[in-house]
Design an enzyme around this catalytic site. Structure first.
Site, mmCIF file in Angstrom:
data_model
loop_
_atom_site.group_PDB
_atom_site.id
_atom_site.type_symbol
_atom_site.label_atom_id
_atom_site.label_comp_id
_atom_site.label_asym_id
_atom_site.label_seq_id
_atom_site.Cartn_x
_atom_site.Cartn_y
_atom_site.Cartn_z
ATOM 1 N N LYS A 211 0.842 -1.202 0.000
ATOM 2 C CA LYS A 211 0.000 0.000 0.000
ATOM 3 C C LYS A 211 0.880 1.256 0.000
ATOM 4 O O LYS A 211 0.700 2.153 -0.793
ATOM 5 C CB LYS A 211 -0.923 -0.028 1.226
ATOM 6 C CG LYS A 211 -1.816 1.181 1.334
ATOM 7 C CD LYS A 211 -2.759 1.073 2.524
ATOM 8 C CE LYS A 211 -3.427 2.419 2.766
ATOM 9 N NZ LYS A 211 -4.365 2.406 3.883
ATOM 10 N N GLU A 217 10.368 -4.749 4.636
ATOM 11 C CA GLU A 217 10.415 -6.150 4.211
ATOM 12 C C GLU A 217 10.128 -6.277 2.715
ATOM 13 O O GLU A 217 10.840 -6.956 1.967
ATOM 14 C CB GLU A 217 9.361 -6.978 4.970
ATOM 15 C CG GLU A 217 9.639 -7.162 6.443
ATOM 16 C CD GLU A 217 9.022 -6.074 7.309
ATOM 17 O OE1 GLU A 217 8.819 -4.946 6.810
ATOM 18 O OE2 GLU A 217 8.760 -6.356 8.495
ATOM 19 N N GLY A 283 -4.853 -1.729 5.037
ATOM 20 C CA GLY A 283 -4.119 -2.897 4.549
ATOM 21 C C GLY A 283 -4.835 -4.204 4.848
ATOM 22 O O GLY A 283 -4.965 -5.085 3.999
ATOM 23 N N ARG A 284 -5.347 -4.344 6.058
ATOM 24 C CA ARG A 284 -5.998 -5.611 6.453
ATOM 25 C C ARG A 284 -7.403 -5.742 5.891
ATOM 26 O O ARG A 284 -8.061 -6.756 6.102
ATOM 27 C CB ARG A 284 -5.995 -5.730 7.979
ATOM 28 C CG ARG A 284 -6.572 -4.525 8.700
ATOM 29 C CD ARG A 284 -6.214 -4.558 10.179
ATOM 30 N NE ARG A 284 -6.665 -3.386 10.913
ATOM 31 C CZ ARG A 284 -5.988 -2.242 11.016
ATOM 32 N NH1 ARG A 284 -4.834 -2.105 10.391
ATOM 33 N NH2 ARG A 284 -6.460 -1.243 11.726
ATOM 34 N N GLU A 369 -5.035 -6.278 14.782
ATOM 35 C CA GLU A 369 -4.488 -4.978 14.395
ATOM 36 C C GLU A 369 -5.607 -3.928 14.482
ATOM 37 O O GLU A 369 -5.353 -2.757 14.721
ATOM 38 C CB GLU A 369 -3.901 -5.045 12.982
ATOM 39 C CG GLU A 369 -2.912 -3.936 12.680
ATOM 40 C CD GLU A 369 -2.078 -4.199 11.432
ATOM 41 O OE1 GLU A 369 -0.979 -4.790 11.546
ATOM 42 O OE2 GLU A 369 -2.509 -3.818 10.327
ATOM 43 N N HIS A 400 -6.699 -32.833 17.785
ATOM 44 C CA HIS A 400 -5.607 -33.669 18.299
ATOM 45 C C HIS A 400 -4.463 -32.825 18.844
ATOM 46 O O HIS A 400 -3.356 -33.326 19.033
ATOM 47 C CB HIS A 400 -5.110 -34.603 17.191
ATOM 48 C CG HIS A 400 -6.200 -35.503 16.700
ATOM 49 N ND1 HIS A 400 -6.508 -36.698 17.305
ATOM 50 C CD2 HIS A 400 -7.105 -35.341 15.707
ATOM 51 C CE1 HIS A 400 -7.534 -37.259 16.681
ATOM 52 N NE2 HIS A 400 -7.926 -36.449 15.702
ATOM 53 N N LYS A 533 8.266 -0.655 13.083
ATOM 54 C CA LYS A 533 8.969 -0.437 11.817
ATOM 55 C C LYS A 533 10.128 0.544 12.025
ATOM 56 O O LYS A 533 11.221 0.365 11.515
ATOM 57 C CB LYS A 533 8.015 0.160 10.781
ATOM 58 C CG LYS A 533 6.934 -0.775 10.291
ATOM 59 C CD LYS A 533 6.088 -0.068 9.238
ATOM 60 C CE LYS A 533 4.939 -0.928 8.760
ATOM 61 N NZ LYS A 533 4.054 -0.239 7.831
HETATM 62 O O1 F6P Z 1 2.004 -4.361 9.748
HETATM 63 C C1 F6P Z 1 1.670 -3.016 9.629
HETATM 64 C C2 F6P Z 1 1.180 -2.726 8.271
HETATM 65 O O2 F6P Z 1 1.105 -1.351 8.174
HETATM 66 C C3 F6P Z 1 -0.151 -3.387 7.970
HETATM 67 O O3 F6P Z 1 -1.231 -2.643 8.401
HETATM 68 C C4 F6P Z 1 -0.074 -3.517 6.498
HETATM 69 O O4 F6P Z 1 -1.019 -4.426 6.035
HETATM 70 C C5 F6P Z 1 1.349 -3.984 6.342
HETATM 71 O O5 F6P Z 1 2.070 -3.214 7.275
HETATM 72 C C6 F6P Z 1 1.940 -3.826 4.973
HETATM 73 O O6 F6P Z 1 1.956 -2.490 4.559
HETATM 74 P P1 F6P Z 1 2.156 -2.110 3.055
HETATM 75 O O7 F6P Z 1 1.057 -2.727 2.255
HETATM 76 O O8 F6P Z 1 2.119 -0.624 3.017
HETATM 77 O O9 F6P Z 1 3.501 -2.633 2.609
#
Ligand code: F6P
Length: 569
Positions: A211, A217, A283-284, A369, A400, A533
């Protein structure tokens, strides 16, 4: 909307719920025995879902008070505020419009929010990603050497990963032959190394899904993927080691999904191959936006639209059904009852559908979240416990592993059981075992028998007398007794179609919203994660050998980093 949230604990309904709780004694055996209509009365339909709430620890009186609570915290007004684009994400001053991603095409009047014709923009983006998905599926889209795509690698994390992975697994039977999607999320280099292993660079397409297009990452993995692509193409003689060839390779093998199209271009991805969404999609809550591009490729744009139609069916139910029959509202309110009155700390989600094996993980981000907050949307402290821990695994595997604690532990763990009537793979056991399993047994029936048996055992338990009647040694009677009154909700659907999956996801989105409204919190920001972050970037120089940065750390962190530096080969 910057209005002050209603403090739920100050409402008349809360006071009455407290009184109700003080006299409350769960008695599912008695309630069912005395009231043959309980199951029928407490079962509801929403879209294609049958939702049986009757095995919850609630009487009609409980439900009535919870519905009154919902009215007193102005849930109906908040639902309208969300659907119409008010800025209910107060801390980021944003509308919350994931529901706009799945409005019926041509709905009148069109939704215009903050001067944006939301419907037109959503439709245009959906058409764009559909055309792209069709091109990839048909082979019209080719890599730099003219070969069609066989593997799509989605690079993203959090909402840019969990939703796509979950849906990909859930709808696997609809996957187009000859296509595969892999998902890279973790910055642990193992992830990208393993997911690119064995891939042919000439037939691999990377989707960088972020987003913000600023997540450490994802951007790191995208650079690693780009380096892998160049190296592999050169090693196979497909491209020369020159800037133009490399740029052409990126344009043919990388597309992006983001709200930050300027950053996409800076990475070298052709903005024409970037699919956008908007800051009003959290995002979620984004799997039904362009974040689902990998899914439109895997299953086809028509299936993707069916998924959206499923979301829409649940949205319509949530927006229009009276609270007394409104399934997301009732489930969210029951969760409030369990968390704030009966003391539950966690909530299990137990799909009896192997295809939903990533659904609990997906729900963890959605629910935790969203509702893991200690202040309300006006910044004041919450007045109650909020956000429970969501967790789960598919049945029967969980039976189980951890069901023992749900059946006989000291904690109250409300659990949602989810199953479909028709399996994707209808197999029968030709031989059977000559005893419990008849020759030719339908395996899905054995599977569902477990679902029904578990919810029954959790609700009704087994009394000491029943255990004794089986001839059990008196010394073992208490160990073999089950208290019952362990609450469950049963959710059933005809089959795990794209539409049913959309309905399920939207159901939980709205349950989460309802709980957030009662607690008065902003369910759409995530400042706690943002801090993490930033901190990682501050610590990184110390890890890489900067002694001044190391000295600035606390003694525990210093010792751990020193250990790393001493042991790293
Ligand atoms: O984990 C925090 C967050 O901001 C989430 O809300 C989001 O889904 C994720 O990082 C990834 O963010 P982006 O889509 O901006 O890379």
């Amino acid at each position: 909307m910057t209005s002050t949230p209603v403090d739920p604990t100050t409402t008349a309904a809360w006071g009455e719920l407290y009184g109700h709780y003080q006299d409350f004694r769960g008695d599912l055996r008695g309630w069912f025995a005395d009231d043959p209509a309980r199951a029928e009365r407490m079962s509801h339909t929403a879209g294609d879902l049958l939702v049986d709430l009757s095995k919850n620890l609630a009487t009609d009186g409980t439900t009535e008070l919870l519905v009154r609570l919902a009215r007193e915290v102005r849930l109906p007004e908040r639902i309208e505020a969300m659907f119409t684009g008010e800025h209910i994400n107060v801390t980021e001053d944003r509308a919350v419009l994931h529901t706009a991603l799945r409005r019926a095409p041509g709905t009148q009047p069109p939704l215009v929010v903050d001067g944006q014709d939301v419907d037109a923009d959503v439709a245009a983006e959906l058409d764009k990603l559909s055309a792209f998905a069709d091109d990839v599926r048909s082979g019209a889209w080719t890599g730099v050497t003219g070969k069609p795509v066989r593997t799509v690698v989605n690079i993203g994390i959090g909402g840019s990963d969990l939703g796509p992975v979950m849906v990909y697994e859930a709808l696997a039977p609809y996957l187009k032959d000859g296509l595969e999607v892999r998902f890279v999320s973790n910055i642990d280099p193992t992830d990208i190394a393993q997911k690119t292993a064995g891939l042919d660079p000439e037939t691999t397409l990377f989707i960088v899904a972020s987003k913000t297009f600023g997540t450490l990452e994802t951007l790191t993995n995208a650079r690693l993927a780009r380096a892998w692509l160049w190296e592999q193409l050169q090693a196979g003689g497909a491209i020369e080691d020159d800037a133009d060839a490399k740029q052409a390779a990126v344009r043919a093998h990388f597309v992006a999904v983001s709200t930050a199209l300027d950053k996409v271009a800076a990475f070298g991805i052709d903005p024409a191959n970037a699919f956008g969404f908007w800051d009003w999609v959290g995002g979620r809550y984004s799997v039904d936006s362009a974040i689902g591009t990998s899914l439109a490729i895997a299953f086809g744009p028509d299936r993707f639209r069916e998924l959206l139609a499923g979301f829409r069916a649940m949205d319509e139910h949530f927006r229009t059904a009276p609270l007394e029959r409104n399934v997301p509202a009732l489930m969210g309110l029951l969760n409030v009852w369990y968390v704030n009155f009966l003391g539950a700390h966690t909530h299990a989600v137990l799909p009896y559908a192997q295809q939903l094996h990533r659904f609990p993980a997906y729900l963890q981000q959605l629910t935790m979240e969203s509702n893991g907050k200690s202040v309300r949307w006006d910044g004041s402290p919450v007045s109650t416990q909020t956000g429970e821990v969501f967790w789960g695994e598919p049945g029967t595997n969980g039976q189980h592993a951890f069901y023992q604690l749900i059946h006989q532990g000291t904690r109250l763990i409300p659990a949602d059981f989810i199953a479909v009537a028709n399996p994707a793979y209808p197999l029968s056991d030709a031989e059977g075992d000559g005893k419990a399993v008849a020759a030719g047994a339908d395996v899905h029936e054995l599977f569902l028998a477990n679902f029904f048996a578990q919810t029954k055992a959790l609700a009704f338990g087994k009394t000491a007398d029943e255990v004794r009647a089986e001839g059990t040694d008196e010394a073992l009677v208490s160990a073999r007794t089950f208290s019952g009154n362990r609450p469950t909700t049963s959710i059933m659907a005809p089959a795990l179609t794209p539409s049913v999956l959309g309905q399920l996801v939207a159901l939980y989105e709205h349950i989460t919203f309802v709980q957030g409204v009662v607690w008065g919190i902003d369910s759409f920001d995530q400042w706690g994660v943002e801090l993490g972050k930033k901190l990682a970037l501050e610590v990184a120089p110390a890890v890489s050998g900067d002694d001044a940065a190391l000295g600035a750390q606390d003694s525990s962190t210093q010792a751990l980093i020193r250990y790393y530096r001493e042991h790293r080969a």
